[in-house]
Design a protein around this motif. Structure first.
Motif, mmCIF file in Angstrom:
data_model
loop_
_atom_site.group_PDB
_atom_site.id
_atom_site.type_symbol
_atom_site.label_atom_id
_atom_site.label_comp_id
_atom_site.label_asym_id
_atom_site.label_seq_id
_atom_site.Cartn_x
_atom_site.Cartn_y
_atom_site.Cartn_z
ATOM 1 N N ARG A 126 -5.163 -3.481 0.127
ATOM 2 C CA ARG A 126 -4.329 -2.608 0.514
ATOM 3 C C ARG A 126 -3.257 -2.654 -0.752
ATOM 4 N N GLY A 127 -2.863 -1.386 -1.293
ATOM 5 C CA GLY A 127 -1.837 -1.490 -2.359
ATOM 6 C C GLY A 127 -2.189 -1.908 -3.647
ATOM 7 N N PRO A 130 0.908 -0.401 6.723
ATOM 8 C CA PRO A 130 0.776 0.205 7.927
ATOM 9 C C PRO A 130 -0.858 0.361 8.242
ATOM 10 N N ASP A 131 -1.368 0.430 9.198
ATOM 11 C CA ASP A 131 -2.673 0.288 9.740
ATOM 12 C C ASP A 131 -3.056 1.233 10.669
ATOM 13 N N LYS A 157 -2.102 1.190 15.903
ATOM 14 C CA LYS A 157 -0.697 1.380 15.176
ATOM 15 C C LYS A 157 0.028 0.270 14.924
ATOM 16 N N ARG A 158 -0.515 -0.401 14.059
ATOM 17 C CA ARG A 158 -0.129 -2.005 13.608
ATOM 18 C C ARG A 158 0.622 -1.620 12.162
ATOM 19 N N ASN A 193 -5.530 5.967 4.452
ATOM 20 C CA ASN A 193 -4.643 5.239 5.658
ATOM 21 C C ASN A 193 -3.165 5.410 5.198
ATOM 22 N N ALA A 194 -2.274 5.107 6.273
ATOM 23 C CA ALA A 194 -1.134 5.106 5.959
ATOM 24 C C ALA A 194 -0.562 4.633 4.755
ATOM 25 N N GLN A 195 0.510 4.858 3.796
ATOM 26 C CA GLN A 195 0.623 4.412 2.671
ATOM 27 C C GLN A 195 1.120 3.070 2.659
#
Length: 375
Positions: A338-339, A101-102, A108-109, A79-81
């Motif tokens: 995430r992260g 980001p998702d 495009k969240r 996924n986006a970073q």
């Protein structure tokens, strides 16, 4: 006399300050528009104000502006970073903000997870922020500037605007109620730059009943999330000291009233901890609690924290737990963490653990007293 930060003032405080200067109350909105639509950095740049007023304001006030002191990006590939931003405040204190980001399934969240306090007094045993202790509440400007900074990163690296805001960072939002609610009003109103609809803003609480009641009575239209983590009283008290103050019965009554008046469900956040709250009795208790009012359940994977001895449940056990909830006709999702590799996932925010990875350009006191609502 030291100068005050204009962005630290509430609307009423700003009007009172203007009155003390012999100015009309309507100037307050002109000032806020300059701060949060035009992003002025100096009072002299407020050209919609008369020069005489600018001079009076300059003598007594200044305009703060936080910028990220450091940014770190996760190594996520699917996924986006995810990006964690470190902010250093004017008094040297530090807070963290996470940009998530998702891009899954064509969406495009762009969500920013903001902090409401420096540290946290709630001392939840599974949360790194709780081990920092509490220092102070953030000002309105310090809350808004987290979104400004995240928005600049989102636009620079991803060519996207912020679409969602969650008050799930450092601190308990209900204990900084006035400033959080005013920040939400600024972020959501179409007369300011951000224009993030309130239904895209979520306020999370560990269960401060007076705060939930106050939110119920307010005009705020944001979503409410409860950090539940167990629907068994004794277990919740062990995990979350605040549960010794506000019982599950009190919480349920407050949430029933909230959902009746606001006509929207509550999100129940449930961190799965292996061998602690993932058994059959836990699922049954959660089902009973969640059925008492309109709700949606978010199951969360535990993210490792240094020196805290909890473990993540296995995928098979998580699926079994989810199936029990779904079979009870409850709405349940598993929120992807995430992260985690940069200590930016749920429960991991604590400024002393900041990673050194760089962003990649990708386009048991009387807690009823200590938890009273602060203005």
């Amino acid at each position: 006399m030291s100068k005050q930060d204009l962005k630290a003032l509430s609307t009423n405080e700003l009007k009172a300050a203007l009155a003390a200067l012999g100015e009309p109350a309507y100037r307050a909105e002109q000032i806020r528009h300059a701060l949060y639509s035009q992003d002025v950095r100096e009072i002299d740049q407020m050209t919609t104000l008369p020069k005489a007023l600018r001079e009076k304001l300059s003598a007594a006030f200044f305009i703060s502006r936080l910028s990220p002191a450091q940014g770190v990006g996760s190594a996520e590939k699917e996924n986006a970073q995810t990006v964690k931003l470190l902010y250093e405040l004017s008094d040297g204190a530090q807070i963290e903000t996470v940009l998530i980001p998702d891009w899954r399934e064509g969406r495009k969240r762009m969500t920013v997870c903001v902090s409401s306090q420096v540290g946290c007094a709630m001392a939840c045993k599974f949360c790194a922020t709780g081990y920092m202790g509490f220092s102070r509440n953030l000002t309105i400007g310090e809350i808004i500037d987290q979104v400004w900074g995240a928005m600049e990163v989102a636009e620079t690296y991803y060519a996207q605007r912020i679409s969602n805001v969650v008050f799930m960072g450092m601190g308990e939002p209900m204990l900084n109620f006035e400033r959080v609610i005013e920040a939400i009003e600024i972020l959501s109103h179409d007369r300011y730059y951000f224009k993030i609809g309130e239904r895209h803003i979520t306020l999370s609480t560990v269960g401060i009943v007076p705060g939930i009641e106050r939110l119920t009575e307010s005009k705020a239209k944001c979503r409410l999330a409860l950090s539940l983590h167990s629907a068994i009283e004794e277990k919740r008290q062990e995990l979350m000291p605040i549960a010794q103050v506000y019982s599950l019965q009190e919480l349920k009554a407050a949430l029933q009233r909230y959902t009746t008046i606001k006509r929207k469900p509550v999100f129940l956040e449930y961190l799965l901890l292996s061998g602690i709250n993932d058994g059959e009795e836990d699922a049954k208790a959660l089902i009973k609690f969640a059925r008492a009012f309109p709700s949606k359940i978010n199951l969360i994977d535990y993210n490792p924290i240094a020196n805290i001895d909890y473990e993540r449940v296995t995928e098979s056990k998580k699926e079994k737990f989810m199936r029990k909830l779904a079979d009870a006709n409850l709405t349940v999702t598993c929120r992807r963490s995430r992260g985690a590799d940069i200590n930016a996932a749920c429960g991991q925010l604590a400024t002393q653990t900041l990673s050194t990875k760089k962003i990649k350009n990708v386009a048991q006191q009387d807690m009823r007293t200590s938890t009273s609502i602060h203005n």
